[in-house]
Design a protein around this motif. Sequence first.
Motif, short mmCIF file in Angstrom:
data_model
loop_
_atom_site.label_atom_id
_atom_site.label_comp_id
_atom_site.label_asym_id
_atom_site.label_seq_id
_atom_site.Cartn_x
_atom_site.Cartn_y
_atom_site.Cartn_z
N GLU A 271 0.83 -1.21 0.00
CA GLU A 271 0.00 0.00 0.00
C GLU A 271 0.86 1.26 0.00
N GLU A 272 1.97 1.21 0.73
CA GLU A 272 2.87 2.36 0.80
C GLU A 272 3.44 2.72 -0.57
N TYR A 273 3.93 1.72 -1.30
CA TYR A 273 4.55 2.00 -2.60
C TYR A 273 3.52 2.30 -3.68
N ALA A 275 0.73 3.85 -3.14
CA ALA A 275 0.33 5.23 -2.87
C ALA A 275 1.42 6.21 -3.31
N LYS A 276 2.68 5.80 -3.12
CA LYS A 276 3.80 6.66 -3.50
C LYS A 276 3.76 6.99 -4.99
N PHE A 277 3.35 6.02 -5.79
CA PHE A 277 3.27 6.24 -7.24
C PHE A 277 1.86 6.60 -7.70
N LYS A 278 0.99 6.88 -6.72
CA LYS A 278 -0.35 7.46 -6.98
C LYS A 278 -1.26 6.53 -7.80
N LYS A 371 10.49 -4.15 7.12
CA LYS A 371 10.19 -2.97 6.32
C LYS A 371 11.46 -2.20 5.95
N ARG A 375 12.56 -1.75 2.09
CA ARG A 375 12.69 -0.40 1.53
C ARG A 375 14.09 -0.17 0.99
N ASP A 379 14.05 0.80 -2.84
CA ASP A 379 14.47 2.17 -3.12
C ASP A 379 15.76 2.21 -3.95
#
Length: 482
Positions: A271-273, A275-278, A371, A375, A379
């Motif tokens: 969900e984090e990634y 959301a990061k890329f919209k 996590k 990451r 990243d």
Amino acid sequence: MKNKRLEADELEVQRQEVLKQWSTGAGVNLEEAVTYHKAMPAEKVFAAKLAKAKAEGATLAQPRGGTTLLQEQIDLLQYLQDEGGADFLPTTIDSLNRQNRYQEAEKVIEDSKKAGHSLRNGFPAVNYGVVACRRIIESVNLPCQVRHGTPDARLLAEITLAGGFTDFEGGGISNNIPYAKNVSLEETISNWQYVDRLVGLYEEQGVRINREPFGPLTGTLVPPCISHSVGVIEALLAAEQGVKNISLGYGQCGNLIQDIAAVRSLTELGEEYLAKFKYKGMMLTSVFHQWMGGFPQDESQAFGVISWGAVAAALAKATKVIVKTPHEALGIPSKEGIAAGIKATKQIINMVRNQALLNSEELEREKEGIKVETRAIVDKILELGDGDIAVGTVRGFQAGILDIPFAPSRYNAGKILPVRDAQGAVRFLDHGNLPFDKEVIEFHQERIAERGRIEGRDPSFQMVIDDIYSIGKGRLVAIGSV
């Protein structure tokens, strides 16, 4: 190759070539397939049932299974539905279809018909075509998934999705590096962009197809950050092509704290990634695979391994658990053996599901550690690709920034060595070129050194060998050579 949505004309050119790979491709009509899906009862739609389970905090059970002959496949799935009590049903694809060797698969089908029984494990869906796939779907009352290990699954996806399957497993990394020796990542990522864009086309026309990257990878002692990194990358690649329903998978390592932390952190990272890329309107669910390594030959001991996996899946609140059988060590399991694994798993889930979730400082530390490690890998891959996850993945594997243990692919560095610590959690004996900072490396070294002190031996490759065989020999942590 870039992480960019395929244009309609580009996809259509590919589709015309893909559908010609075998005669059954002529039976695919996308518009008609969309109509077929829309008429399907809601209880047969994988994504809908997963969404309900996620909302309720339930863990649902799915076995594996595939046979050469169509009627035997139907009989198997009906048995697993009616006698085994499965919540989802599989159709595991045969090895020849996985390698796009359709002519050879055709001969196996004919020989099986003459013999009066299936001569190979797995269902050759491409050879049978759309109509036969629909016979499977219409013979049962549960959602059905295609499970396989195909580097080039484009024709398989065309036929099975048109055939009514509502879940398609695999990905450009997870169906290549653990399965193939000489297939490049550029090729498989491109192949799977096609598959994901096809799923996106169904989605755009109101048909929900769930996609599930293969979480366990090589299956034995895969550290959570490795499988999580692959899952996040494949989720981003799928989302770019228009996929909206994704199940991220994780293979059981055996330490309860680590397994629960891994499942919980997996969807959070996804969900984090995303959301990061919209990417909008995504539904993420989790899949827990019971132990994918060696099993005890003794049936009672095997049920112990299955039950331990069920406990971890239930306490972690995984949306789905992939069930093993008590005959894993003995060959291809019977339908009765598969059903027995489902029943044992569901008994545990039903006993555990209403109990309070396991929470502790140790669990939170483990989750945050996973996590941090994931990451660091993802990243760095984004950095290597100048923000493009597809380009970065190819470069990352070349540099060993992402490295899958025990994989056969020559495009994989193969430098990392996982091993258990004293509590059975999987750590890095050698982290290879993974982009970890000093603190992370020292943590792994300390946990492994602690085990060495307890066992009175220096950590070494022998520990790795011992741990590969330990569960099959009746232990989680091998004390001395097993």
